[in-house]
Design an enzyme around this catalytic site. Structure first.
Site, PDB file in Angstrom:
ATOM      1  N   HIS A  51      -3.191 -17.734  -5.166  1.00 14.71           N
ATOM      2  CA  HIS A  51      -4.705 -16.979  -3.840  1.00 14.71           C
ATOM      3  C   HIS A  51      -5.840 -17.311  -3.300  1.00 14.71           C
ATOM      4  CE1 HIS A  51      -6.645 -16.971  -7.611  1.00 14.71           C
ATOM      5  NE2 HIS A  51      -7.516 -16.098  -7.385  1.00 14.71           N
ATOM      6  N   ASP A  52      -6.173 -18.623  -3.785  1.00 17.39           N
ATOM      7  CA  ASP A  52      -6.860 -19.948  -3.757  1.00 17.39           C
ATOM      8  C   ASP A  52      -6.383 -20.998  -2.680  1.00 17.39           C
ATOM      9  OD1 ASP A  52      -8.568 -18.070  -5.244  1.00 17.39           O
ATOM     10  OD2 ASP A  52      -8.411 -20.040  -6.644  1.00 17.39           O
ATOM     11  N   ASP A 101       0.923  -1.562  -0.283  1.00 21.66           N
ATOM     12  CA  ASP A 101      -0.401   0.035   0.590  1.00 21.66           C
ATOM     13  C   ASP A 101       1.023   1.650   0.092  1.00 21.66           C
ATOM     14  OD1 ASP A 101      -1.725   1.889   0.870  1.00 21.66           O
ATOM     15  OD2 ASP A 101      -2.210   1.385   2.153  1.00 21.66           O
ATOM     16  N   ASP A 158      -1.894  -1.355  -4.009  1.00 16.53           N
ATOM     17  CA  ASP A 158      -1.872  -0.693  -5.442  1.00 16.53           C
ATOM     18  C   ASP A 158      -0.907  -0.306  -6.411  1.00 16.53           C
ATOM     19  OD1 ASP A 158       0.158   1.039  -4.097  1.00 16.53           O
ATOM     20  OD2 ASP A 158      -2.095   2.163  -2.682  1.00 16.53           O
ATOM     21  N   ASP A 207      -4.465   3.904   2.372  1.00 19.36           N
ATOM     22  CA  ASP A 207      -5.554   3.311   2.889  1.00 19.36           C
ATOM     23  C   ASP A 207      -5.411   2.074   3.250  1.00 19.36           C
ATOM     24  OD1 ASP A 207      -5.022   2.179   0.537  1.00 19.36           O
ATOM     25  OD2 ASP A 207      -6.457   2.865  -0.599  1.00 19.36           O
ATOM     26  N   ASP A 215      -5.415 -10.849 -14.803  1.00 15.07           N
ATOM     27  CA  ASP A 215      -6.459 -12.240 -15.505  1.00 15.07           C
ATOM     28  C   ASP A 215      -6.961 -11.675 -15.399  1.00 15.07           C
ATOM     29  OD1 ASP A 215      -7.293 -13.811 -13.213  1.00 15.07           O
ATOM     30  OD2 ASP A 215      -6.360 -13.528 -11.668  1.00 15.07           O
ATOM     31  N   ASP A 227      -9.627 -17.114 -16.159  1.00 14.51           N
ATOM     32  CA  ASP A 227     -10.401 -17.768 -15.063  1.00 14.51           C
ATOM     33  C   ASP A 227     -10.845 -18.636 -15.095  1.00 14.51           C
ATOM     34  OD1 ASP A 227     -10.191 -17.078 -12.218  1.00 14.51           O
ATOM     35  OD2 ASP A 227     -12.722 -16.987 -12.409  1.00 14.51           O
ATOM     36  N   GLU A 258      -6.566 -21.657 -15.788  1.00 10.19           N
ATOM     37  CA  GLU A 258      -6.823 -21.929 -14.069  1.00 10.19           C
ATOM     38  C   GLU A 258      -8.085 -23.207 -14.975  1.00 10.19           C
ATOM     39  OE1 GLU A 258      -8.994 -21.046 -10.425  1.00 10.19           O
ATOM     40  OE2 GLU A 258     -10.221 -21.035 -11.950  1.00 10.19           O
ATOM     41  N   ASN A 270      -0.615   4.690  -0.605  1.00  7.26           N
ATOM     42  CA  ASN A 270      -1.001   6.211  -0.012  1.00  7.26           C
ATOM     43  C   ASN A 270      -1.509   5.466   1.412  1.00  7.26           C
ATOM     44  OD1 ASN A 270      -2.918   4.138  -0.715  1.00  7.26           O
ATOM     45  ND2 ASN A 270      -3.681   5.689  -2.182  1.00  7.26           N
TER      46      ASN A 270
HETATM   47  O1  TEU Z   1     -11.094 -20.125  -8.793  1.00  2.00           O
HETATM   48  C1  TEU Z   1     -11.871 -20.541  -9.856  1.00  2.00           C
HETATM   49  C2  TEU Z   1     -12.516 -21.786  -8.918  1.00  2.00           C
HETATM   50  O2  TEU Z   1     -12.637 -22.457  -9.285  1.00  2.00           O
HETATM   51  C3  TEU Z   1     -12.312 -21.650  -7.361  1.00  2.00           C
HETATM   52  O3  TEU Z   1     -13.591 -21.111  -7.000  1.00  2.00           O
HETATM   53  C4  TEU Z   1     -11.969 -23.230  -6.373  1.00  2.00           C
HETATM   54  O4  TEU Z   1     -12.855 -24.143  -6.264  1.00  2.00           O
HETATM   55  C5  TEU Z   1     -11.971 -22.014  -4.948  1.00  2.00           C
HETATM   56  O5  TEU Z   1     -11.223 -21.524  -4.996  1.00  2.00           O
HETATM   57  C6  TEU Z   1     -11.597 -23.566  -3.939  1.00  2.00           C
HETATM   58  O6  TEU Z   1     -11.675 -22.981  -3.058  1.00  2.00           O
HETATM   59  C7  TEU Z   1     -11.571 -18.615  -9.630  1.00  2.00           C
HETATM   60  C8  TEU Z   1     -10.419 -17.790  -9.265  1.00  2.00           C
HETATM   61  O7  TEU Z   1      -9.085 -17.429  -8.461  1.00  2.00           O
HETATM   62  C9  TEU Z   1     -11.430 -17.434  -7.303  1.00  2.00           C
HETATM   63  O8  TEU Z   1     -10.172 -16.159  -6.911  1.00  2.00           O
HETATM   64  C10 TEU Z   1     -12.513 -17.027  -8.332  1.00  2.00           C
HETATM   65  O9  TEU Z   1     -13.374 -16.487  -6.992  1.00  2.00           O
HETATM   66  C11 TEU Z   1     -13.176 -17.324  -8.676  1.00  2.00           C
HETATM   67  O10 TEU Z   1     -12.700 -18.252 -10.091  1.00  2.00           O
HETATM   68  C12 TEU Z   1     -14.198 -17.173  -9.430  1.00  2.00           C
HETATM   69  O11 TEU Z   1     -14.074 -16.194 -10.561  1.00  2.00           O
HETATM   70 CA    CA Z   2      -3.785   2.145  -1.066  1.00  2.00          CA
END
Ligand code: TEU
Ligand code: CA
Length: 557
Positions: A328-329, A21, A29, A25, A98, A199, A256, A23
């Site tokens: 991130h998932d 971050d 960013d 908030d 993405d 995605d 993905e 700035n």
């Molecule tokens: O993820 C697709 C997906 O199948 C995931 O939702 C997965 O089933 C889940 O994260 C398991 O915990 C993509 C993105 O990476 C995710 O961040 C999004 O939430 C999702 O698509 C919807 O766009």
């Molecule tokens: Ca920021």
């Protein structure tokens, strides 16, 4: 095999909201990202994937896009994005964004117009369908829980959403929509973007009959991916997409893809495939619970090894996969894949080595290079993620106590990967000067970039060496194109493989066990290329590996 510009690259995923971050908030960013390009360069990164930065209501953290042509105000401006592109180019780095085109946000102009005129042109950008006998058109459960169908106000219609109800699915059968999507993709590529991470793309093909499936949960619904798995024809949509967009720019695309049919692999990532590459989720799949996160099995070392080996052997016949430990998932890889005794710097380096030297494109997720770990969550209120909230409720509904449900989410929550990047031991890990949007992991005074910069033995400096080895003039060829040959599969605790070309043979061997292990060497050793325990004497005939030790050896050929 025809060589492509991206074959020998190393990629890094940034989750912009949690990166840096600039700035105050509390939200990461673009300015923060620009200021860390030199850091990424010093790590050896070539390709940077930005999780969504488009305008969005952030119901699903930007995976719900309300304007594909605008940068979210939270992250900055289009000028700053262009500056990021230019600054990356100067450093010989490539930016990919993405691409979320299975669905958009319910706030997108298209969906707003569709709601305003449910039988008009824009309704056909989505799936608007009549219900059946007072019920929704089919019994699908969305990925985030509840029905996939939401009533269209003031009508007897429903619209389809595979994810949250604020993420209506786009109708890929409508050529007018496709034209809009192609135009948008080409607009970004024209700006100088190197490509996209794509995605949830397998979901774009729908069975237009929307048949019901056998219910598979107490809610009486059936998982929506059952439709995805039974319908054919996604390949045609993907091929047309590629021809109209990516192919024209020689773009790099990483998809993905879950629920692909086995025999589709060559058409997805083989020669002239729909995509450059796709992620290998085979290890991740080992902890998918039958009903949800609450019954997710722990990782078993042998199954983990087998899943990676099988995937490598299968994929190298036709193309390249993208190898990850986390994204991130996912929970943090160190917390998920390593036993307790290995959740330390040595184990972290070992896991990283085994992953980065596989055949394929390595993707490092922000914070992985310093060994970030899962966070301790004290209550469900501390989570932000929509998926986590659903999984918590699912666990309660299945009869688990609040404590048990929290434990399940603590282990599996996507927010584990989304806590702010730990830059220093200053307040809030140096991520922000104000209140961060999501809590910082308490372990930041110990695990942070600043400390590790100053320590030659740190995880960070080890990752630099590791990536350096992979990209070095001497070993680039073998680590990029060399065959993957598994080794020592009959051992209890060793993950080992060779990478081989006609000229070179490299052995990567790691001891995931709690005790020292000894292996008979099948080849004479020329020298030690890399060791996480500063081992420099080359082993003869046999190789001793302490717990959490990994070594990379050049063998006779
Ligand atoms: O993820 C697709 C997906 O199948 C995931 O939702 C997965 O089933 C889940 O994260 C398991 O915990 C993509 C993105 O990476 C995710 O961040 C999004 O939430 C999702 O698509 C919807 O766009
Ligand atoms: Ca920021």
């Amino acid at each position: 095999m025809k060589r492509k510009w991206w074959h020998d690259k190393v990629a890094y995923q940034i989750y912009p909201k949690s990166f840096l971050d600039s700035n105050g908030d509390g939200i990461g960013d673009l300015r923060g990202i620009i200021s860390k390009l030199d850091y990424l360069k010093s790590l050896g990164i070539d390709i940077v994937w930005l999780s969504p930065i488009y305008k969005s209501p952030f119901v699903d953290q930007g995976y719900d896009i309300s304007d594909y042509y605008a940068i979210a105000e939270e992250f900055g401006t289009m000028e700053e994005f262009e500056e990021l592109l230019a600054e990356s180019k100067k450093r010989d780095m490539h930016i990919i964004m993405d691409l979320v085109i299975n669905h958009c946000s319910d706030q997108h102009e298209w969906f707003q117009k569709a709601l305003a005129d449910p039988y008009g042109e824009y309704a056909d950008f989505f799936y608007f369908r009549k219900g059946k006998n007072g019920n929704p058109p089919s019994n699908y459960r969305s990925y985030f829980g509840g029905s996939c169908w939401e009533p269209v106000p003031g009508t007897d219609l429903y619209y389809l959403h595979m994810f949250a109800k604020e993420q209506p699915d786009l109708n890929w059968e409508n050529p007018k929509l496709l034209e809009q999507l192609y135009q948008m993709i080409n607009w970004w590529l024209g700006k100088g973007l190197a490509g996209f991470r794509i995605d949830a793309i397998i979901n774009i093909k729908k069975d237009l009959a929307f048949p019901d499936y056998e219910p598979d949960g107490p809610d009486g619904l059936a998982a929506c991916w059952k439709m995805v798995e039974s319908v054919d024809g996604v390949g045609d949509l993907l091929e047309t997409l590629k021809k109209n967009t990516f192919q024209k720019y020689d773009a790099f695309t990483v998809a993905e893809v879950f629920n692909m049919k086995e025999d589709e692999l060559p058409s997805f990532i083989g020669k002239d495939g729909h995509f450059s590459t796709m992620f290998d989720f085979s290890a991740h799949a080992l902890s998918i619970g039958g009903n949800g996160w609450y019954d997710a099995p722990d990782i078993d070392f042998k199954k983990w090894r087998e899943s990676i080996v099988n995937s490598q052997l299968k994929v190298q016949k036709c193309g390249f996969e993208a190898n990850i430990i986390e994204n991130h998932d996912e929970p943090r890889g160190v917390s998920r894949y390593l036993p307790n005794y290995a959740q330390n710097p040595a184990g972290t380096k070992m896991l990283g080595t085994v992953s980065v030297l596989l055949r394929g494109i390595p993707f490092i997720y922000q914070g992985q290079e310093i060994g970030m770990q899962n966070t301790k969550w004290n209550s469900v209120e501390e989570f932000n993620d929509i998926n986590t909230k659903d999984q918590y409720q699912l666990a309660l509904d299945a009869g688990l106590s609040e404590e048990e449900a929290l434990y399940a989410c603590t282990k599996m929550s996507r927010d584990n990967a989304r806590t702010p990047m730990q830059w220093s031991d200053l307040e809030n890990a140096g991520f922000t000067t104000k209140t961060p949007w999501l809590k910082v992991n308490d372990n930041y005074p110990k695990i942070n970039v600043k400390n590790q910069e100053n320590d030659p033995d740190s995880v960070l400096n080890y990752y630099r060496k590791l990536i350096g080895v992979r990209k070095s003039a001497e070993y680039k060829e073998v680590f990029t194109y060399g065959e993957f040959v598994p080794a020592y599969l009959d051992t209890e605790s060793i993950m080992a493989y060779y990478r081989e070309t006609d000229e070179q043979r490299i052995l990567v061997a790691a001891n995931f066990g709690e005790n020292t292990a000894e292996l008979n060497l099948d080849y004479d050793i020329r020298h030690v290329i890399l060791s996480n325990m500063n081992q420099s004497t080359k082993p003869q005939r046999s190789l001793k590996l302490k717990s959490c030790e990994v070594i990379v050896l050049e063998c006779e050929k």
